[in-house]
Design a protein around this motif. Sequence first.
Motif, PDB file in Angstrom:
ATOM      1  N   GLY A  94      39.198  36.540  46.734  1.00 23.57           N
ATOM      2  CA  GLY A  94      37.990  37.365  46.809  1.00 23.57           C
ATOM      3  C   GLY A  94      37.301  37.248  48.047  1.00 23.57           C
ATOM      4  N   THR A  95      36.800  38.079  48.328  1.00 26.41           N
ATOM      5  CA  THR A  95      35.529  38.325  49.367  1.00 26.41           C
ATOM      6  C   THR A  95      34.450  37.767  48.514  1.00 26.41           C
ATOM      7  N   ILE A  96      33.345  37.817  48.535  1.00 32.52           N
ATOM      8  CA  ILE A  96      32.348  37.715  48.013  1.00 32.52           C
ATOM      9  C   ILE A  96      31.094  38.359  49.036  1.00 32.52           C
ATOM     10  N   LYS A  97      30.097  38.899  48.567  1.00 29.40           N
ATOM     11  CA  LYS A  97      29.194  39.673  50.137  1.00 29.40           C
ATOM     12  C   LYS A  97      27.835  40.081  49.445  1.00 29.40           C
ATOM     13  N   ASN A  98      27.029  39.523  50.114  1.00 25.79           N
ATOM     14  CA  ASN A  98      25.757  39.973  49.948  1.00 25.79           C
ATOM     15  C   ASN A  98      25.394  41.409  50.219  1.00 25.79           C
ATOM     16  N   ASN A  99      25.316  42.912  49.267  1.00 27.27           N
ATOM     17  CA  ASN A  99      25.388  44.118  49.835  1.00 27.27           C
ATOM     18  C   ASN A  99      23.906  44.452  50.291  1.00 27.27           C
ATOM     19  N   GLY A 100      23.611  43.672  49.813  1.00 27.12           N
ATOM     20  CA  GLY A 100      21.488  44.507  50.680  1.00 27.12           C
ATOM     21  C   GLY A 100      20.613  44.468  48.999  1.00 27.12           C
ATOM     22  N   HIS A 101      21.626  44.570  48.012  1.00 23.39           N
ATOM     23  CA  HIS A 101      21.202  44.830  46.501  1.00 23.39           C
ATOM     24  C   HIS A 101      21.631  44.104  45.372  1.00 23.39           C
ATOM     25  N   SER A 102      23.068  43.330  46.108  1.00 20.65           N
ATOM     26  CA  SER A 102      22.975  42.687  44.945  1.00 20.65           C
ATOM     27  C   SER A 102      24.092  42.156  45.964  1.00 20.65           C
ATOM     28  N   VAL A 103      24.868  40.497  44.445  1.00 22.49           N
ATOM     29  CA  VAL A 103      26.558  40.005  44.994  1.00 22.49           C
ATOM     30  C   VAL A 103      27.584  40.836  44.414  1.00 22.49           C
ATOM     31  N   GLN A 104      28.503  40.923  44.999  1.00 22.60           N
ATOM     32  CA  GLN A 104      29.295  41.981  44.629  1.00 22.60           C
ATOM     33  C   GLN A 104      30.780  41.738  45.302  1.00 22.60           C
ATOM     34  N   VAL A 105      31.946  40.873  44.318  1.00 29.33           N
ATOM     35  CA  VAL A 105      33.422  40.975  44.919  1.00 29.33           C
ATOM     36  C   VAL A 105      33.949  41.803  44.468  1.00 29.33           C
ATOM     37  N   GLY A 106      35.409  42.068  45.361  1.00 34.60           N
ATOM     38  CA  GLY A 106      35.836  42.406  45.202  1.00 34.60           C
ATOM     39  C   GLY A 106      37.201  41.802  44.290  1.00 34.60           C
TER      40      GLY A 106
END
Length: 318
Positions: A94-106
């Motif tokens: 997957g791709t892990i992202k800092n979305n500005g509010h949390s860490v999210q993984v699709g």
Amino acid sequence: MPEEGGATLYFPVGQLILPALLASCWTVCSGADWCYQSDFSCDHPCNGPKNWNHANSNCDGKQQSPINIVTRKTLKDERLTPFKFDNYQQIFKGTIKNNGHSVQVGVPHLSTVSGGGLPTSYKAVQFHLHWGNNGGPGSEHTIDGEQYPMELHIVHMKHHYSDLTTALSDAEGVAVLGFFYEKSNRANGKYDPIINALRSIKNANGNTSLLPVSLAQLIPAEQNLTSYYRYKGSLTTPGCTEAVVWTLFESPIPLSIEQLRMFSELKFHSGNSMIETFRPVQPLNGRQVFRSGGAVILASSALLMATIATALGLSQPN
């Protein structure tokens, strides 16, 4: 000077200036964007949790999340049987992202969950986390007032939907599995792909590829997932849509204090430290929280062991 009934009224200068300053600061500090309380300042105008209704009116709803679960007020529901996890062992990149509010993984829509009193099967869409400050209290939900260091949300939608937006238009369209974390003396090696990736996504909108991982490795073993709580609620960030079937598992996930602290090194959109990323608990407003049979079984086992220990103690010669 203000006059009332012909009499001149005098006010100390401070009593006039202070309200004006507060009003001015409130005007400047109330922006259209939402933020967590830890990110709020006059340098970064945004709507903190108490004003999320300004970002989306749904946040004023009567079935909001998270909540505090008072265990003695929960009601046992025989329909809350063990879950069936399909393809949770599936390894994915997957791709892990800092979305500005949390860490999210699709998550690829291959992993599904059913049973557990759910109306149908739900497929995993993404997971994200909520945490405190350097391993301090940070979970969104609380159990009898106890706030854990961190909370994992695995977000699912009904199997026949193709996108989360559509699923959120269904009152039971989304099912979120929530897991608490506890501090451990040892690092949890199963979390290495997540922890190591955090160094590459410290700034908002940063993203990087995640080393191969499975949902199963991130949560407790399936045999430890029979004890859980269930209630109807909402998303815990704006738009706060009330379309979520919540499941919160009792069995916590261990992480070392060093692993927990890594999350506090991330940054919000504002550049501030991404800490205390949780919404305060919301009123129940008459909702009932249910518990699975597993919770009773565990409690009964503990009681049985205590009874046996007492009996053995009484039978020992002085």
